[in-house]
Design an enzyme around this catalytic site. Structure first.
Site, mmCIF file in Angstrom:
data_model
loop_
_atom_site.group_PDB
_atom_site.id
_atom_site.type_symbol
_atom_site.label_atom_id
_atom_site.label_comp_id
_atom_site.label_asym_id
_atom_site.label_seq_id
_atom_site.Cartn_x
_atom_site.Cartn_y
_atom_site.Cartn_z
ATOM 1 C CG HIS A 157 64.887 53.521 10.422
ATOM 2 N ND1 HIS A 157 64.578 53.430 9.076
ATOM 3 C CD2 HIS A 157 66.128 52.984 10.549
ATOM 4 C CE1 HIS A 157 65.579 52.857 8.431
ATOM 5 N NE2 HIS A 157 66.533 52.576 9.301
ATOM 6 C CE LYS A 208 63.725 55.690 46.845
ATOM 7 N NZ LYS A 208 64.983 55.370 47.494
ATOM 8 C CD GLU A 263 70.866 57.017 41.097
ATOM 9 O OE1 GLU A 263 71.875 56.421 41.494
ATOM 10 O OE2 GLU A 263 69.720 56.670 41.412
HETATM 11 O O1 PA5 Z 1 72.034 54.295 43.000
HETATM 12 C C1 PA5 Z 1 71.304 54.120 43.937
HETATM 13 O O2 PA5 Z 1 71.670 54.326 45.084
HETATM 14 C C2 PA5 Z 1 69.901 53.618 43.736
HETATM 15 O O3 PA5 Z 1 69.636 53.342 42.408
HETATM 16 C C3 PA5 Z 1 69.712 52.351 44.544
HETATM 17 O O4 PA5 Z 1 70.599 51.374 44.073
HETATM 18 C C4 PA5 Z 1 68.284 51.863 44.445
HETATM 19 O O5 PA5 Z 1 67.424 52.854 44.907
HETATM 20 C C5 PA5 Z 1 68.095 50.596 45.252
HETATM 21 O O6 PA5 Z 1 68.331 50.808 46.616
HETATM 22 P P1 PA5 Z 1 68.389 49.584 47.605
HETATM 23 O O7 PA5 Z 1 69.507 48.707 47.194
HETATM 24 O O8 PA5 Z 1 68.582 50.174 48.969
HETATM 25 O O9 PA5 Z 1 67.046 48.875 47.504
#
Ligand code: PA5
Length: 448
Positions: free
Chosen positions: A306, A420, A285
């Site tokens: 393995h 999403k 990310e």
């Molecule tokens: O790194 C990020 O921003 C995402 O992985 C969020 O943590 C994840 O989408 C969860 O979001 P939220 O805490 O708003 O539900």
């Protein structure tokens, strides 16, 4: 003992480090001056100094209350809202931590990170008639997967304890002022904890996001924060050759320059499988944007030797490996002598399993380097609360430097939104109706 980094097996030459040094120093300065892209999301950088001590005490008190009122905690969250806590609990208590229940901790199960009804039903079945509490963790409060799971577990709690009883068992970790979950928590009277505004999901596991489930599960969060603090101080050192976070960043950058596309985080302890999951989110990310970055994968050896071991040894040469090695095992089990020796293993009788693991690591390292997979080793002395905090900070700091070195904003995640939007349109969520027909027509073409 602090983290040790060995980058000798990457085959880098002295001048490569020297030529890259100014870029690394510039990235380091950009980070510490808070002058780069995403600088408003640097709350993690000084977190072990600046964290809210009053809230920290409330986290410990809430964890104690959960331990008194329940045998099980269901922690509901996705991505950064659960990966760190899960990694921490397994790092310290191992993959069977829920069965072994250590330090007075409750069993902790993680929900809200998928849309599988079988998975949720399995947790219902595991809880059975036992008492349970819920920690719902979502900054936005509207993320689909945790929102669905929270509805299901909230209904179960209300069915079992009534509305009033349920509210004393629900702990909400969310934005300090805004969002759907904050509104609900205030309306229903849940105890709440804060996801800080200046800390993104993948940097949030040492805020209330991760600390409450970790503490409820029996981790020593004072030790976690101490490890984080010591790492924070250590990696403030701007001298490249004595700052392992910088050296790791440079190493990864040079691997990318040399055409490597995949970094494998390899470990030899099943306790580190979830740490690998946490690491994948952190790296992917943060760096995987603007059509750049290393693709992070994780491997758990020796089992994966393995399976994907074949590829690492002999497949496309676009990989390098970062081995996360733990020097001491918690237990010393000795291979027993067997008079029949049918398996021919008596040569190892009397040897500890851990020293066999070490030989496997060393043998693999040599084989992979010889096969053209360069290798870094990150060593810690043991799997402890302290070392978890230390290692988390090491990876955060290093990744922030390497992200700036490759010229991306390491603190946003615009790519996470694409699936999403499509899912919401297909589900008919208000506000997304316009895209639905076109998406369904394309799906017809693609899937028939
Ligand atoms: O790194 C990020 O921003 C995402 O992985 C969020 O943590 C994840 O989408 C969860 O979001 P939220 O805490 O708003 O539900």
């Amino acid at each position: 003992m602090s983290i040790k980094l060995n980058y000798k097996n990457l085959g880098l030459r002295e001048h490569e480090l020297e030529f890259t040094r100014p870029l690394a120093e510039c990235a380091f300065k950009t980070l510490t001056d808070r002058s780069g892209a995403g600088h408003e999301m640097l709350g993690w950088h000084d977190l072990p100094h600046t964290y809210d001590k009053e809230e920290f005490a409330r986290i410990k008190a809430a964890a104690k209350r959960i331990q008194e009122q329940s045998q099980v905690l269901v922690a509901i969250g996705i991505g950064g809202s659960y990966l760190g806590a899960r990694a921490g609990l397994e790092f310290v208590h191992g993959p069977f931590g829920n069965q072994l229940r250590q330090n007075g901790g409750v069993e902790v199960y993680f929900a809200g990170s998928n849309l599988s009804s079988d998975y949720v039903q399995n947790i219902f079945d595991i809880i059975g008639d036992r008492d349970f509490s819920v920690n719902v963790i979502s900054k936005s409060g509207t993320t689909t997967e945790p929102a669905v799971a929270f509805r299901l577990f909230k209904a179960k709690l209300e069915e079992k304890y009534g509305k009033d009883g349920a509210k004393d068992r629900i702990y909400a970790t969310t934005d300090k002022a805004r969002g759907a979950l904050r509104g609900l928590a205030v309306a229903e009277g849940y105890e709440t904890f804060v996801v800080p505004d200046d800390i993104g999901g993948r940097f949030s596991c040492l805020s209330a996001v991760g600390l409450l489930p970790m503490a409820a599960g029996g981790m020593d969060i004072d030790q976690v924060m101490q490890g984080c603090l010591d790492a924070c101080e250590r990696y403030k050192n701007p001298d490249l050759m004595s700052n392992d976070a910088m050296l790791y960043a440079i190493s990864r950058f040079l691997m990318l320059m040399k055409g490597k596309q995949v970094e494998i985080l390899a470990s030899y302890e099943p306790s580190l499988v979830q740490f690998g999951e946490w690491y994948k989110q952190l790296m992917a990310e943060s760096e995987g944007k603007d059509h750049k970055g290393l693709f992070p994968v994780s491997a758990n050896f020796t089992t994966d030797l393995h399976s994907i071991g074949q590829f690492i040894q002999d497949g496309s040469r676009n990989l390098f490996e970062t081995v996360l090695w733990v020097e001491k095992s918690r237990q010393e089990l000795i291979v027993p002598e067997d008079p029949a020796n049918v398996d021919g293993l008596n040569f190892a009788a009397g040897t500890s399993m851990h020293s066999m693991n070490e030989k496997a690591m060393k043998g693999t390292l040599l084989a992979h380097v010889d096969g053209g997979t360069p290798n870094l080793v990150v060593t810690i002395d043991k799997l402890s609360d302290y070392n978890f905090g230390e290692l988390v900070y090491f990876f955060w700091k290093s990744l922030a430097i390497s992200g700036y070195m490759i010229g991306v904003n390491p603190f946003d995640q615009p790519g996470v939104e694409a699936y999403k939007k499509n899912m919401f349109a297909l589900l008919g969520k208000p506000g997304y109706e316009d895209a639905k027909d076109a998406l369904e027509a394309r799906l017809k073409e693609l899937l028939g």
